[in-house]
Design an enzyme around this catalytic site. Structure first.
Site, PDB file in Angstrom:
ATOM      1  N   ALA A 156      49.239  37.449  51.428  1.00 56.18           N
ATOM      2  CA  ALA A 156      50.235  36.984  50.466  1.00 56.18           C
ATOM      3  C   ALA A 156      51.116  38.196  50.181  1.00 56.18           C
ATOM      4  CB  ALA A 156      49.553  36.493  49.204  1.00 56.18           C
TER       5      ALA A 156
ATOM      6  N   THR B 269      51.220  42.126  41.719  1.00 57.94           N
ATOM      7  CA  THR B 269      50.443  41.614  42.844  1.00 57.94           C
ATOM      8  C   THR B 269      50.277  40.112  42.661  1.00 57.94           C
ATOM      9  OG1 THR B 269      48.439  41.946  44.175  1.00 57.94           O
ATOM     10  CG2 THR B 269      48.172  42.156  41.803  1.00 57.94           C
ATOM     11  N   ASN B 270      49.346  39.505  43.355  1.00 61.83           N
ATOM     12  CA  ASN B 270      49.181  38.047  43.257  1.00 61.83           C
ATOM     13  C   ASN B 270      47.700  37.697  43.343  1.00 61.83           C
ATOM     14  OD1 ASN B 270      48.478  37.700  46.185  1.00 61.83           O
ATOM     15  ND2 ASN B 270      50.498  38.618  46.372  1.00 61.83           N
ATOM     16  N   ARG B 271      47.396  36.419  43.346  1.00 57.73           N
ATOM     17  CA  ARG B 271      46.007  35.982  43.232  1.00 57.73           C
ATOM     18  C   ARG B 271      45.248  35.950  44.559  1.00 57.73           C
ATOM     19  NH1 ARG B 271      45.030  33.962  38.224  1.00 57.73           N
ATOM     20  NH2 ARG B 271      46.831  33.197  37.051  1.00 57.73           N
ATOM     21  N   SER B 272      45.835  36.421  45.633  1.00 58.61           N
ATOM     22  CA  SER B 272      45.144  36.356  46.924  1.00 58.61           C
ATOM     23  C   SER B 272      43.859  37.194  46.897  1.00 58.61           C
ATOM     24  CB  SER B 272      46.063  36.880  48.024  1.00 58.61           C
ATOM     25  OG  SER B 272      45.337  37.016  49.219  1.00 58.61           O
TER      26      SER B 272
END
Ligand code: CTP
Length: 416
Positions: A278, A211-214
């Site tokens: 994101a 996943t990502n930092r959103s």
């Protein structure tokens, strides 16, 4: 565009439930949001909380008696009923709902409600069995059919010590519905807006994911702002730690492909698509069905094969205003401009996620808006809600331009 509560006259009707004390908090939140709050209490409500308590918060006279000869009350309830931008009844007891449904006018609150044309939002609170009672439900159905909005009570522990559905809804749920109702005349009234938010999650195995930092904050702020401006909003959201906004249809998804399907469905016939999510550009080619175990003696690496995900912005077609985000860490303008052209966007919101007070997890954001015709607008660091409204200002201008045909005014000309 500001909070729909700002500078609006709101009547807060309080009836006699133990939850009346929670109405004090509601009054305080309304005042903080800039509303002018006139509290009207039933006699029973004054048994739980004093008018002085509300008056100290609203700095306005509290109406609790239809027959108070010392006040201008004889006409005041009429004044309140006519002046109110909206009436919020919280808490509403079973008794009050019954009387409202039958058109009683025995006290100041009922008279105000009967005499108004303003929208009414009702947040009931009572014992679970009273709420479930077919008589109460019949009254609720009647009031709903007249266009009144309900914020239904929640499940939980009740004053009696019993558990059930009867607890006054969360204050943010109540105010969210009130904002939605007040925003109905806004500049996005009648428009369907689809917003995506959060960082998609691509499974590696049943316990791990990419996943990502959103945080989802920007997309949620846009969904709320669009709701407050009168739009019918669908929020397609990857998992976040945020409470779902009220008055917005929420479609929870996890992977990019699930988001693709949800956005495709929601965008059919929509006026605007804003992709604030994101989206993971890649997914794991073959997610393991069982948890991947450590192999050999640690030093052995593990290779995971990734394959590209669909580009949602590019692939979902339709005649809507298309807004994309570009999160960049270098060459912001050049990269963003290229993205706008490649994805055929009407508006691109570019943010430098490496800057302080900007980007992932932050409550503020610093963005540059790029228009299809080469327009560039650089905004200062602003709360995400203000950024959301700036984006929607542009969207409204683009929609208006479309309405006027090809010669429509470009939004850059309306700026400053
Ligand atoms: N986006 C999308 N589908 C994807 C990837 C991104 O719809 N599979 C959308 C995002 O929601 C955002 C915009 O496209 O509105 C830009 O995303 P970004 O990841 O910055 O751009 P990419 O085109 O993926 O380029 P790069 O990652 O190389 O910067």
């Amino acid at each position: 565009m500001a909070d729909p509560l700002r500078d609006r006259f709101v009547v807060l009707g309080v009836s006699g439930s133990i939850a009346a004390y929670k109405a004090v908090d509601l009054a305080s939140r309304l005042v903080k949001a800039g509303a002018r709050v006139d509290v009207v209490m039933t006699k029973a409500a004054t048994q739980f909380v004093t008018p002085l308590c509300f008056q100290s918060i609203t700095h306005r006279r509290v109406v609790d008696d239809l027959w108070d000869r010392n006040s201008e009350m004889a006409v005041e309830h009429v004044g309140l009923a006519k002046r109110a931008a909206a009436i919020l009844v919280a808490p509403a007891t079973a008794d009050l709902l019954a009387k409202m449904a039958l058109g009683f006018a025995e006290d100041a609150l009922l008279t105000t409600l009967l005499d108004t044309r303003a929208p009414v939002v009702i947040a009931p609170a009572m014992e679970g069995d009273m709420w479930a009672n077919p008589l109460t439900q019949e009254h609720v159905a009647k009031l709903r059919s007249l266009g009144m909005a309900f914020v239904e009570p929640e499940e939980g522990r009740l004053a009696s010590g019993l558990s059930g559905r009867g607890r006054l809804a969360d204050p943010e749920a109540i105010l969210g519905t009130l904002r939605q109702v007040l925003g109905r005349g806004g500049d996005l009234a009648g428009r369907r807006v689809v917003v995506s938010a959060g960082g998609t999650q691509e499974p590696i195995d049943p316990v791990r994911l990419i996943t990502n930092r959103s945080s989802g904050k920007m997309g949620y702020a846009i969904a709320e702002a669009a709701r407050d401006r009168g739009a019918e909003v669908t929020l397609v959201t990857a998992p976040t730690a945020l409470a779902p906004p009220h008055g917005v249809a929420v479609a929870p998804v996890d992977t990019a492909r699930a988001m693709h399907r949800a956005v495709e469905g929601a965008a059919r016939g929509a006026d605007v698509l804003i992709m604030a999510a994101a989206v993971s550009d890649y997914r794991v080619a073959n997610p393991a069905e069982q948890k991947i175990k450590k192999r050999g003696e640690a030093a052995d690496g593990l290779t995971i094969e990734l394959v590209p995900n669909p580009d949602i912005l590019q692939e979902v077609t339709g005649d809507f205003v298309r807004v994309g985000f570009a999160a960049e860490t270098e060459d912001l303008l050049a990269n963003a401009g290229a993205k706008l052209r490649k994805k055929g966007l009407d508006l691109l919101v570019a943010n430098d996620v490496s800057g302080a007070g900007s980007g992932f997890g932050s409550d503020t954001n610093r963005v540059i808006l790029l228009g299809r015709g080469g327009e560039i607008e650089e905004l200062p660091i602003l709360p995400k809600r203000a950024v959301a409204d700036a984006i929607l200002d542009r969207v409204v201008a683009i929609l208006a331009g479309r309405g006027r045909g090809a010669g429509g005014r470009r939004w850059v000309e309306t700026h400053r």
